[in-house]
Each structure stands twice: as structure tokens, then as C-alpha cells.
Motif scaffolding. Structure first.
Motif, PDB file in Angstrom:
ATOM      1  N   ALA A 145      27.345 -21.218 -44.938  1.00  0.00           N
ATOM      2  CA  ALA A 145      27.224 -22.436 -44.129  1.00  0.00           C
ATOM      3  C   ALA A 145      28.455 -22.635 -43.255  1.00  0.00           C
ATOM      4  O   ALA A 145      28.354 -23.104 -42.113  1.00  0.00           O
ATOM      5  CB  ALA A 145      27.006 -23.640 -45.041  1.00  0.00           C
ATOM      6  N   ASP A 146      29.611 -22.280 -43.799  1.00  0.00           N
ATOM      7  CA  ASP A 146      30.856 -22.431 -43.039  1.00  0.00           C
ATOM      8  C   ASP A 146      31.202 -21.190 -42.220  1.00  0.00           C
ATOM      9  O   ASP A 146      32.289 -21.118 -41.640  1.00  0.00           O
ATOM     10  CB  ASP A 146      32.020 -22.748 -43.997  1.00  0.00           C
ATOM     11  CG  ASP A 146      31.968 -24.187 -44.505  1.00  0.00           C
ATOM     12  OD1 ASP A 146      31.199 -24.989 -43.933  1.00  0.00           O
ATOM     13  OD2 ASP A 146      32.693 -24.499 -45.464  1.00  0.00           O
ATOM     14  N   ARG A 147      30.281 -20.245 -42.177  1.00  0.00           N
ATOM     15  CA  ARG A 147      30.481 -19.013 -41.401  1.00  0.00           C
ATOM     16  C   ARG A 147      31.778 -18.274 -41.794  1.00  0.00           C
ATOM     17  O   ARG A 147      32.475 -17.720 -40.955  1.00  0.00           O
ATOM     18  CB  ARG A 147      30.498 -19.324 -39.898  1.00  0.00           C
ATOM     19  CG  ARG A 147      29.228 -20.039 -39.393  1.00  0.00           C
ATOM     20  CD  ARG A 147      28.011 -19.129 -39.536  1.00  0.00           C
ATOM     21  NE  ARG A 147      26.807 -19.681 -38.901  1.00  0.00           N
ATOM     22  CZ  ARG A 147      25.830 -20.332 -39.553  1.00  0.00           C
ATOM     23  NH1 ARG A 147      25.903 -20.524 -40.875  1.00  0.00           N
ATOM     24  NH2 ARG A 147      24.776 -20.763 -38.903  1.00  0.00           N
ATOM     25  N   LEU A 148      32.080 -18.285 -43.086  1.00  0.00           N
ATOM     26  CA  LEU A 148      33.281 -17.575 -43.556  1.00  0.00           C
ATOM     27  C   LEU A 148      32.999 -16.115 -43.873  1.00  0.00           C
ATOM     28  O   LEU A 148      33.930 -15.334 -44.049  1.00  0.00           O
ATOM     29  CB  LEU A 148      33.847 -18.273 -44.800  1.00  0.00           C
ATOM     30  CG  LEU A 148      34.314 -19.711 -44.611  1.00  0.00           C
ATOM     31  CD1 LEU A 148      34.889 -20.269 -45.916  1.00  0.00           C
ATOM     32  CD2 LEU A 148      35.368 -19.793 -43.500  1.00  0.00           C
ATOM     33  N   ILE A 149      31.742 -15.756 -44.005  1.00  0.00           N
ATOM     34  CA  ILE A 149      31.394 -14.355 -44.283  1.00  0.00           C
ATOM     35  C   ILE A 149      30.257 -13.920 -43.360  1.00  0.00           C
ATOM     36  O   ILE A 149      29.525 -14.752 -42.815  1.00  0.00           O
ATOM     37  CB  ILE A 149      30.977 -14.151 -45.760  1.00  0.00           C
ATOM     38  CG1 ILE A 149      29.820 -15.091 -46.132  1.00  0.00           C
ATOM     39  CG2 ILE A 149      32.158 -14.359 -46.696  1.00  0.00           C
ATOM     40  CD1 ILE A 149      29.202 -14.829 -47.488  1.00  0.00           C
ATOM     41  N   GLU A 150      30.128 -12.602 -43.228  1.00  0.00           N
ATOM     42  CA  GLU A 150      29.077 -12.044 -42.373  1.00  0.00           C
ATOM     43  C   GLU A 150      27.782 -11.912 -43.175  1.00  0.00           C
ATOM     44  O   GLU A 150      27.772 -11.224 -44.199  1.00  0.00           O
ATOM     45  CB  GLU A 150      29.476 -10.649 -41.882  1.00  0.00           C
ATOM     46  CG  GLU A 150      30.792 -10.604 -41.136  1.00  0.00           C
ATOM     47  CD  GLU A 150      31.239  -9.155 -40.880  1.00  0.00           C
ATOM     48  OE1 GLU A 150      30.440  -8.217 -41.124  1.00  0.00           O
ATOM     49  OE2 GLU A 150      32.390  -8.980 -40.445  1.00  0.00           O
ATOM     50  N   PRO A 151      26.698 -12.512 -42.732  1.00  0.00           N
ATOM     51  CA  PRO A 151      25.449 -12.403 -43.504  1.00  0.00           C
ATOM     52  C   PRO A 151      24.904 -10.978 -43.563  1.00  0.00           C
ATOM     53  O   PRO A 151      24.129 -10.650 -44.473  1.00  0.00           O
ATOM     54  CB  PRO A 151      24.486 -13.335 -42.763  1.00  0.00           C
ATOM     55  CG  PRO A 151      25.090 -13.560 -41.416  1.00  0.00           C
ATOM     56  CD  PRO A 151      26.572 -13.390 -41.558  1.00  0.00           C
ATOM     57  N   GLY A 152      25.317 -10.134 -42.669  1.00  0.00           N
ATOM     58  CA  GLY A 152      24.737  -8.796 -42.619  1.00  0.00           C
ATOM     59  C   GLY A 152      25.468  -7.764 -43.445  1.00  0.00           C
ATOM     60  O   GLY A 152      25.116  -6.583 -43.420  1.00  0.00           O
ATOM     61  N   ASN A 153      26.441  -8.189 -44.207  1.00  0.00           N
ATOM     62  CA  ASN A 153      27.318  -7.219 -44.858  1.00  0.00           C
ATOM     63  C   ASN A 153      27.669  -7.698 -46.256  1.00  0.00           C
ATOM     64  O   ASN A 153      28.826  -7.991 -46.561  1.00  0.00           O
ATOM     65  CB  ASN A 153      28.584  -7.068 -43.997  1.00  0.00           C
ATOM     66  CG  ASN A 153      29.180  -5.691 -44.141  1.00  0.00           C
ATOM     67  OD1 ASN A 153      28.972  -5.017 -45.147  1.00  0.00           O
ATOM     68  ND2 ASN A 153      29.921  -5.269 -43.139  1.00  0.00           N
ATOM     69  N   ILE A 154      26.674  -7.777 -47.101  1.00  0.00           N
ATOM     70  CA  ILE A 154      26.852  -8.371 -48.430  1.00  0.00           C
ATOM     71  C   ILE A 154      26.356  -7.401 -49.495  1.00  0.00           C
ATOM     72  O   ILE A 154      25.242  -6.890 -49.412  1.00  0.00           O
ATOM     73  CB  ILE A 154      26.074  -9.709 -48.530  1.00  0.00           C
ATOM     74  CG1 ILE A 154      26.677 -10.739 -47.566  1.00  0.00           C
ATOM     75  CG2 ILE A 154      26.062 -10.226 -49.954  1.00  0.00           C
ATOM     76  CD1 ILE A 154      25.911 -12.052 -47.499  1.00  0.00           C
ATOM     77  N   ILE A 155      27.215  -7.153 -50.474  1.00  0.00           N
ATOM     78  CA  ILE A 155      26.864  -6.291 -51.608  1.00  0.00           C
ATOM     79  C   ILE A 155      26.897  -7.143 -52.874  1.00  0.00           C
ATOM     80  O   ILE A 155      27.936  -7.707 -53.217  1.00  0.00           O
ATOM     81  CB  ILE A 155      27.864  -5.121 -51.749  1.00  0.00           C
ATOM     82  CG1 ILE A 155      27.773  -4.198 -50.539  1.00  0.00           C
ATOM     83  CG2 ILE A 155      27.621  -4.368 -53.044  1.00  0.00           C
ATOM     84  CD1 ILE A 155      28.870  -3.139 -50.496  1.00  0.00           C
ATOM     85  N   ILE A 156      25.763  -7.216 -53.542  1.00  0.00           N
ATOM     86  CA  ILE A 156      25.657  -8.023 -54.764  1.00  0.00           C
ATOM     87  C   ILE A 156      25.587  -7.092 -55.965  1.00  0.00           C
ATOM     88  O   ILE A 156      24.640  -6.323 -56.114  1.00  0.00           O
ATOM     89  CB  ILE A 156      24.383  -8.897 -54.737  1.00  0.00           C
ATOM     90  CG1 ILE A 156      24.350  -9.761 -53.473  1.00  0.00           C
ATOM     91  CG2 ILE A 156      24.282  -9.744 -56.008  1.00  0.00           C
ATOM     92  CD1 ILE A 156      22.962 -10.292 -53.159  1.00  0.00           C
ATOM     93  N   ASP A 157      26.595  -7.147 -56.806  1.00  0.00           N
ATOM     94  CA  ASP A 157      26.556  -6.409 -58.071  1.00  0.00           C
ATOM     95  C   ASP A 157      26.299  -7.449 -59.156  1.00  0.00           C
ATOM     96  O   ASP A 157      27.184  -8.234 -59.500  1.00  0.00           O
ATOM     97  CB  ASP A 157      27.870  -5.664 -58.293  1.00  0.00           C
ATOM     98  CG  ASP A 157      27.764  -4.684 -59.448  1.00  0.00           C
ATOM     99  OD1 ASP A 157      27.620  -3.481 -59.204  1.00  0.00           O
ATOM    100  OD2 ASP A 157      27.815  -5.146 -60.612  1.00  0.00           O
ATOM    101  N   ALA A 158      25.073  -7.462 -59.673  1.00  0.00           N
ATOM    102  CA  ALA A 158      24.648  -8.543 -60.566  1.00  0.00           C
ATOM    103  C   ALA A 158      24.415  -8.012 -61.973  1.00  0.00           C
ATOM    104  O   ALA A 158      24.041  -6.855 -62.164  1.00  0.00           O
ATOM    105  CB  ALA A 158      23.385  -9.202 -60.041  1.00  0.00           C
ATOM    106  N   LYS A 159      24.677  -8.874 -62.941  1.00  0.00           N
ATOM    107  CA  LYS A 159      24.566  -8.498 -64.347  1.00  0.00           C
ATOM    108  C   LYS A 159      23.796  -9.589 -65.072  1.00  0.00           C
ATOM    109  O   LYS A 159      24.128 -10.760 -64.946  1.00  0.00           O
ATOM    110  CB  LYS A 159      25.957  -8.385 -64.972  1.00  0.00           C
ATOM    111  CG  LYS A 159      26.898  -7.345 -64.356  1.00  0.00           C
ATOM    112  CD  LYS A 159      27.812  -7.918 -63.292  1.00  0.00           C
ATOM    113  CE  LYS A 159      28.785  -6.884 -62.749  1.00  0.00           C
ATOM    114  NZ  LYS A 159      29.475  -7.379 -61.504  1.00  0.00           N
ATOM    115  N   THR A 160      22.837  -9.177 -65.883  1.00  0.00           N
ATOM    116  CA  THR A 160      22.050 -10.184 -66.624  1.00  0.00           C
ATOM    117  C   THR A 160      21.965  -9.843 -68.095  1.00  0.00           C
ATOM    118  O   THR A 160      21.935  -8.678 -68.483  1.00  0.00           O
ATOM    119  CB  THR A 160      20.614 -10.296 -66.072  1.00  0.00           C
ATOM    120  OG1 THR A 160      19.934 -11.354 -66.777  1.00  0.00           O
ATOM    121  CG2 THR A 160      19.817  -9.013 -66.278  1.00  0.00           C
ATOM    122  N   GLY A 161      21.895 -10.888 -68.897  1.00  0.00           N
ATOM    123  CA  GLY A 161      21.529 -10.725 -70.290  1.00  0.00           C
ATOM    124  C   GLY A 161      20.074 -10.312 -70.404  1.00  0.00           C
ATOM    125  O   GLY A 161      19.293 -10.409 -69.450  1.00  0.00           O
TER     126      GLY A 161
END
Lengths: 325, 325, 325, 325
Positions: A145-161
Motif C-alpha cells: 500500500a505504501d509502495r515500499l516494495i515491488e509487486p512483481g518481485n516477491i519470493i514467498i518461502d512459507a512453512k506450515t504445520g
């Protein structure tokens, strides 16, 4: 005045957690419960700790035509299993769908409750976010929302139980002996939660999320999701924290922390914890989000959404502090 | 009207669980918290999920002379550490001592709340039972009261999760890597919980408990106590179940089950589950009791006792269903 | 000279552990593997860490008529599934049956290898003890042989990790989310391991074991069995320890300890740990036995038995120290 | 001919695993063991499953001046604690330092044994890689060597079991109750393993690794490391797998798999598993590496290095298949 509530899909973990929260809700009265694997049982046979006033309720086989008069229905069915049945009852009852079939579907509102509460209020059909999106998007929303990051360049490393993946009887991968002391990535480059995350990032961030990378991992614990998210941007750690504090000012369920969040901080609650670490010299922002996959990642957020569409206080039935240790 | 409450020993697991329950209690207002290891911290630094209204409360070093005006004090200190300090404040505040120093001590009431609620009502100093006794005595009380088993011939094989033993920093035996996948008996023939169990069995059962055998085990899980108790008697399984159902009729926190109880049924709650299996031909009765060691085994029963001595509904703040899975 | 070996039941945990031990055995060459759930797969597909020389072996569907020429066959099939098939091949191959169908059956030798090695040497059909009996009988044998306890008055409170109960896909009770943080008794007064324990106690102890009580528990860990056994007798702790030290003098796999044994001491090994605590004033002897349910409790003892019937050193392939932590 | 071996730091997990592997090694004879916390104990007191021939060895306080004549010394001391002492003995004994003090230090060879075995053969002082580097660099080496990824654009999201972080007595963060069911990132943007990874990437990849991002996470399991590594490059998944298969052709301890690797595949072994998933359209390569942090990540690789510098077969004492489940 009590609101007459039903649950479809009570045999699954999400439905079971919805039951727990509804049982403790000041305005909800559970009058209907349906579940494939447990139909015919009394609630107390499946949930030995359920309050006595609910103990005798008999679990039904889910049959849309036989739905009793209800004000509100929680659905928690496997992907692909809810669309047809819910379509038949959607005209007569408010619905919060914890399952995946209606996220960004026509006629349904995406229930990212801490980000867009005003859009949810007054609606009647809410598609609850998935557990990975709940952790990820809550952490990313302020930065986008504050345009602090680029929406086109995101890597999500997610971990779940493992309760986020499924029940033990379904698959030997989820067996105790097989899962304990085991950690693995899965669903590489093709997880079902990708589209709702991309759509939401685009809505929030003003640009394409086509470059989104998402890798889920299965962790040997029952509950909890952590998303560690690698973004491009020049903000400092403090700017990220400030952005989140402003964005979530006054929001009851979000905790912005300057320490890396831990999954156990959220267990049993509807809380989400977000934090950030940035290195502007490398244009790196690491965003972190933690939720209980069955709380904010499923039934907790569902009750929050239900509160919003029923005109109740957003926190009703959700005030319990996390269970630790 | 709110009751002004303090906690001493908030750094330990029992004190932390008391905090969680007090935070959700409709009549308790937490105004004081003391803890050795965390003095000087804000509550939110130690308990990141604590409600915002309590977040800023600063943890004190426990100093009886500096206690602010309180209506009720929960103490959860290591054995040997509470007697002197509590003696200095006992005249001016109601006390529930979760620690072990005052069980069957002069001037203190033993707070086995589901068995002797009437003795507790109106008192001001309650010694809360230990976690092993909570599971054991709840299962045995009906059989002893109905003279279905011999008080002098009882073998308790008890199992506890590791939060019942202590915190990780204190002892490498409680470290994750050391404890995970490890199961062990300990304290053979000399555990500190023996005397309060023997005393209570004698009060309940009309005879000497000199033959009592008690073997605790450490199980690789965080919470939960199961006591499997081998007794002598000619009752059938049904007679035992009936005895318990009558004994606990109308009691909110006891569940008599015909299936063997599981520790996870109780997690995060103040519930106790009891069940029985008997073989009259061999004069064998097996009694089983399950509690959450931090719930009914510590802070849950402490809040129940506090409710009783404060004239509140016994279940106030304790209605939450167990967290499962 | 290498011994040609086969395994039937490689999809189960016992069969898998047999594979691991055979792969590391100096005299065994694995030439045949059969398994219901994994037929058609290469060994490396199911066991990614298997040595390259075995990686390409294709798992067969178990068909007695199609058995290739073998010197030795390990069978690890569910109870009830092995009798017919093994009868058809028993004339042409030495067999160690890890499953439960042949314990104390006509024509089969009960393979309690550390107690009766001389009876096993020279035989061709060995029925391997169950995991609970392995832990229990190893602890009791010296006391029974020395007449230090009464065979008719024994209570076994046994605890097993979940690999001792079954695989995750088979039953949601063994799912990770359902089993983690959960502890429960099961099979009260009717477990399948009762008869072999009673028979063995009678052989060892010179009297009826009709009073035997056995309560198994499921503990949230992958491997490990602990039996805590309550006996009647006037021996002191030291007399019990001495009895065991004499009884097992020179035996490679038994460790007599004066501290209570821990399951993790045995993980991955063929070791058994026994200890004792006695109170002569109350005529109480507590015997404790620990094994890895897949080691001494299944495949480890099976390889030990195979060594004995093949004329190999008893410890061949079994020298590995336990994996800790 | 047996090689006289010593271990310094046997109280820690790395030293303990070195002991296990040395005990089973065909050419090593353990004659010296030193450990801060356990000095004065017999080995069997600390390691109850140790073979009888080593049971009576008394653990010493580490004193370089009192070192007996040895051919080979394994050191496993906390960072900062080994430099001085090892300098005093380095002239008279071959050393493999499992600790972190000598990685890329003057006079020491970095022991990435599966990548540079020839550099290690013939040396006398080996600095063993850390557990995160072992998993990470093994996965990256082929891609870097074949120039399939950019060395300057690598994000490592790494996860370790708790034995990789430390022992329970040292820190309540590693306590069982605190760690179980908890997952957290830590040491963001500043972990001690960063420099050795950057140095090695630069050696392998022909360019600066200044952009390296490394985020470790603590996972509630005892053993295991998984590195999920996000790289930039245009290779396909098959090209990455082929690169690794060629690079590691004939190497005994590396398994290249087309399925995402799981930590439990490696438990108790010196194996490393590597796999890849790529999306050339987005110039994305995900590399994955799995090791047992105490095996290939510590003592296993240390023994492999010792074999190389002692002129033994590289696999001596390391042939054991992983323990599963």
C-alpha cells in the motif's frame, strides 16, 4: 439476540476449530453441524471437551435441501466440494466459506478481514483466505500500500504445520511416524494458493505480480504458519515497521513486532504477527508473517468475517489469548 | 465490579497460564505481576499475544512489602520459595497458591475444587493441588467415596508433558533435542507429590494409603497428564463409571467417558476426563484420569478456586473448549 | 560367503528397518523384497538413502510360489496375514517371522534371543517376540529365573512410540496432527501381546501368570518402548540389579543400569536397557525395560535371531551405537 | 593398523555424534575424549549405549599440554573456543575441526569433502563446514560450476532442527516446552555462517557473492537441515539435475533426486540430498539441499575428511543407511 449458526465440514480441522470458536461465541447459537466422516455421531463423541449444551447435537450428512433455518453458515469443505451445495443455499443464509472454492469468485467477497474490513461489512457471501495467504498478505499489505516494495518481485518461502495439509487417515505422508522429525518442501511452482495471493498483491500494490514465487514447506508441528518473504525495495527496517504500525493502527488482531515472529505466539488465537528486516544497500526487504493456520488462517478469520457481516463487534468470540507453551 | 488481581511467579509456566486465564476472565483485573526472570519487562515483551490493555504492565521483582492493594493473589513459585513471602501478605489478600508449599499446611485449604467445592467457598487461603494429584485424585475420588477400591493398595503410573517438569533453561534434561523422542520414568519411590495424594486418599477412602506406589514419567509433549491407576476391588467397569457419574453429577469440569481418555482432549482447558476398566474376576480396577497439567493441573483449577472464594460462578473465565488438534 | 536373504512386508516399518539392517550386514545379500503397498517400485524410490548397490532392486508382490532361491527370509506381515504363505515356503528356507502369527506356534521357536540363545541356534523357524514383550520380558527374566518376584502378580504399564502401532495412512489415530501432543491408553484388558507374555513368564518363573495385567499406551514419539512393571517380591534394588547383571553377563545387547532407562538411549540399536527399584518393606519391585520397538522390538532382534540360526556371530550387523540425540 | 583418535568437545551434540561414528569405524581407536561439562565421567555414564570396550574411558578436561600421543583429533568446540588450544597441538596431530574457528583460516583447508576431495587428501588441518553451508553449498556447487546461476543473486532460506542450535541447558529458547510446536526465523541479515558460504560461492561460481541473503529458521525437530535456495538463471529443471548428476558422478554420499528432498531421508547418515525446480521463463532456479546437521553437517563430514587425510577409503565407518522412520 442469538444468531442461528451451522457448520458444514465439521470432520475436518477447519470445521472443528470453527466449532470451538462458535461454542465460545457470545452471540452464536450452533443449531446444525454436518460432516462426511462423522455423520450420525453426537458432537460429544467427536469432540469430548465440547460444552454440555452442545454435546447431544447429532452431526448430519451435508444435504443443502435439508438445511434448517439458519442465519449464518460456515463451510469448510475440501477444494472442489463446496461450490454446488453452497450455490443452492446462498440465497437464504449468510455464508463464510473457509474452503478454497470461492476466493475471487463472482458474487463472493474476499475476506481479508484486517485489510479490507469495510468491504466485508454488509456482505452476505465471504470467501475466507487460505492459511498461507493469511500469513503472507497480512505481512505484505502495508508495504504494498505504501509502495515500499515491488509487486512483481516477491519470493514467498512459507512453512506450515501439518494440520494445514490434511488429516492423518487420508495420506501416509501425514502419519505421525512419517512426519515427525521430517521437513520438506512440496508443490513447487504450482501450489493452489498462488492465484489468490497474486490477485491480492496486484490489488494492493498497483502492479503485476506475475513474478511471484511461492514455496510451501511442511514442518513437524500441528499448528502454525510462517511466511518469510523476500522483496525488492529501498525501505529501511524502521520504515517497514512504521508502515505496518500505521496501516494496522487500531486493528485488534495484528501485532507488529520488532523481533522475528514465532508461530507459537499465535497458537489458538486469531492473531497475526508481522515483522520486517531490511537492507536498503541491497534493496532487500524481508517481511515475515505468522498466524495459526486454523485461527487467522481459517476458522478465526472466518468468525471475524462473520462478525463483520452480522453487525457484531469484530472481536466477539475471538478475545482468547494464545495458548503458550 | 472488578476484582483486583496479582500474579507472583509469572516467569514460570503455571504463572503464564494464570495470566492467560486472568486476561480472559470477566471479573478479574490484573494490576500486579511479579517474576524473578522477567522483572523489568513489559508483559507484552514476554507474552506477545497478550491483550493490548495489559501490554504495558511492568513485571516486578516479588517483594511482599511492596505489594499494591489487591483482592486476590495467585502465587506460582518453586517449591520452598513461597512460604515466607506469602505469610507476610496473607492477612490482607485472598491467596491461591499454585506452588507446592501449602498443600495440607496449617491455615490453608486444599483446593481439590471438583471434589470439595463447599469446603473451599468462603476460605481465603487455598493450596492448589499438584498436576499429578489433580489427574489421579479426580479419577479415584468416586471409587474411594463409594468404597469400590482399597485405599491401601493403589499403584499410580503417571505420565506428564514436559511443561509439568520445568523450563528449558533450567536443566538440559528439558532441552528439546534431549527430550524429543525420549520417554523416561523418574523420581522412583520418592516424588514430592506423594504426601498430598496419600493424605487425600485417606480422607476420601476411609483407610490408610501407606501402600501407595507412584511412578511419574516424562513424555515428549508440552502439556498433558495421564494417570493410569491400578487398584484392588470387585466393582465392574459399569459400576465404576456409574459411581463417577453420580459423584460428579452437575459438576462443570469433569467428563466421565467410557473410552480411555486422551491428554489432547483437555489441552488448554480446565477439564478433567476420567474413565475406568475393571476385571472383577481378578479384583482389578484400572482408573484413568487426564488433565492439562497447566489447566486443571495448575492455573485452571487455581482460577476455579479463586472463583469459589470470591463468590463468583465457578466457571467464570474457564468456559473455553479445549484446543484440538 | 554371502547368505541370500529376502524380506516380505517391506512396506511396513518393521520390514523397512529389516532392510536397513540387512543393507549394513557383512554376510547378508538382499536378493528379494516384497511389499503390498510398494510392489513395482524400486527400493530407492521408497528408501532414498539405500546404498546404490540395492537401489535398483524391484519390490515384488508377495507370492510364495514365485520365491527365488533364498537361504533366509524375514517376514514382517500384519497379524493373520503370514501363516498360510510362510507354511508354503518353510521347508526350503530359514525364516524369521517378525509378525505375530507364529509366537508359541507348533514348529516355531520363540526367539527371545538374549534369554534363550541356545534354543535358537540350529533352528530354522523363529517367531520373533513382539515389541512390548521384548521390553517387558527382558526386564523380568532375571527376576523370574531367580524367583525374586511372584509370576502371578505382575502389572505391566507399557508405553510405545507410534511406529509400534501402525502407519499413518491406515488410521487417522496415527496422523501427525491427531497424535502429536497426545497420550492415551488403549486395548485395555485385551491386547494381543498378552498371551506370549503370559506363556514366557510361566516358562521363566515357575508358576501361573494368570493374574497378568497389561496396559499399553501410545506416546507421541516415533520409536521407543518403555515397560514399567509392578511386581511383588522382597528383593532389594541391589539384589535385582545383581540378578540381572549375572543373568546377562557376557550378553552383548543388554545394559543393566542403576538409573531409570530412557527410550532414546536405544534408538536405532538392538540394545535393551533394564533397571529396577524396589521397596522390600512393601514387597514392591519395579522393573523397567527399554527397547527401540523397531530394533530389539522387531528387526534388530530378528537379525540377531537370524545370526544365531545361520551360525554367524550374534552381533553381526548389529554393532551400531544408538543415534542420540 | 588402527589409528589413535581423540575427541575434544564430547559434551556437545557434534562431539557426541563423532563418538558414535568413531565407535563404529573399522580403523579408528578412540583413546582420548575431553569435554567441559562431562569431565570426570566415564563414557558410559554419558552415552549409555556406547560399546563396552569404550565404556570405561574417562572424559578429561581439555588441556592441550596433556594430550596423549594421537594420530588424529576431532575438535567440536563452541565458536571462539578452539583456536588457541588447537594451535598448540597442531604440529603433532592431524586435526579435523568441526567447530567454526578455522573455516577459511590460514593454514587450514576448508573440508567440503564431496566437492573438493582432492584438495583435502594429504592435508593435516581441516576446517569442517558448518551445517547450513553443508546443505547449501552441496546443492549450489554444480550449478555454480556450470555457470547455470548468478553467484551475486542468491537467497538462502534455511531451516534447522534444534540440535543445530545448541543444548537445552544453555538457553530456554531450546527448551522442549518452549521449542515444541514453534517455528521461527533468527539471526536475520547477520548469521555467522554467511562468510564461509559467500567465500565458497565465489570460489565455485566465478563472481562476487556480495548479494547473498541468508535467513536461518529453527524448526521443532531434533536433527535435519533443509536449505531452499532461490537463484537467478535460465536453466531448466532437467539441466540442473543433469548438472548435479555429472558433478557428483561416483561420489558416495550425494543423492540427486527429482522429488523435493526431505530431512528425514538423511537422519543418522552422512548423505546429502539435492534437488532442483526451475522456471526458465522467469529466470528462476530453486535449489534444495538436505543433510543431517550432525551427519554431513558436522561429524559425518568430519569423519569423511578424516578418512581422506588418513588415506582410508572415503566411506569407512560411514556406510550406515539413514534411520527411518
Amino acid at each position: 439476540m442469538s444468531i442461528r449458526v451451522g457448520i458444514v465440514g465439521i470432520s475436518g480441522f477447519g470445521g472443528g476449530e470453527a466449532l470451538r470458536l462458535i461454542a465460545g461465541h457470545p452471540s452464536f447459537e450452533l443449531v446444525y453441524a454436518a460432516g462426511e466422516g462423522s455423520a450420525g455421531s453426537r458432537l460429544a463423541d467427536r469432540f469430548p471437551g465440547i460444552p454440555p449444551r452442545l454435546a447431544g447435537l447429532v452431526i448430519q450428512k451435508w444435504a443443502p435441501a435439508a438445511l434448517p433455518p439458519l442465519d449464518l453458515l460456515f463451510a469448510s469443505l475440501p477444494t472442489g466440494a463446496s461450490a454446488e451445495g453452497l450455490a443452492r443455499v446462498a440465497g437464504s443464509v449468510k455464508i463464510v466459506d473457509i474452503g478454497g472454492d470461492h476466493r475471487y469468485a463472482e458474487g463472493w467477497t474476499y475476506g481479508l478481514a484486517d485489510v479490507w474490513p469495510d468491504e466485508i461489512t454488509g456482505q452476505t457471501r465471504i470467501a475466507n483466505p487460505g492459511c498461507f495467504p493469511a500469513a503472507t498478505l497480512t505481512a505484505l499489505a502495508p508495504l504494498l500500500a505504501d509502495r515500499l516494495i515491488e509487486p512483481g518481485n516477491i519470493i514467498i518461502d512459507a512453512k506450515t504445520g501439518i494440520s494445514g495439509a490434511g488429516r492423518g487417515g487420508a495420506d501416509s505422508r501425514f502419519g505421525y511416524a512419517e512426519s515427525n522429525e521430517n521437513l520438506l518442501p512440496y508443490g513447487l511452482l504450482k501450489h493452489t494458493h498462488m492465484p489468490e495471493m497474486a490477485r491480492t498483491i496486484e490489488r494492493l500494490g498497483g502492479g503485476s505480480a506475475a513474478g511471484l514465487v511461492f514455496t510451501p514447506h511442511l514442518v513437524p508441528m500441528t499448528r502454525g504458519v510462517l511466511a518469510t518473504i523476500y522483496c525488492r525495495g529501498s525501505a529501511t527496517t524502521d520504515q517497514c515497521l512504521d508502515s505496518a504500525r500505521r496501516f494496522y493502527a487500531g486493528r485488534a488482531f495484528i501485532r507488529v513486532t520488532d523481533k522475528p515472529p514465532q508461530t507459537k505466539w499465535a497458537t489458538g488465537s486469531n492473531l497475526a504477527f508481522v515483522s520486517y528486516a531490511a537492507d536498503p544497500a541491497r534493496r532487500l526487504v524481508i517481511a515475515m508473517g505468522v498466524v495459526d493456520n486454523l485461527g487467522k488462517g481459517a476458522a478465526g478469520q472466518a468468525v471475524q468475517n462473520a462478525n463483520l457481516i452480522c453487525g457484531l463487534p469484530e472481536t466477539a468470540g475471538l478475545e482468547g489469548a494464545p495458548v503458550w507453551p
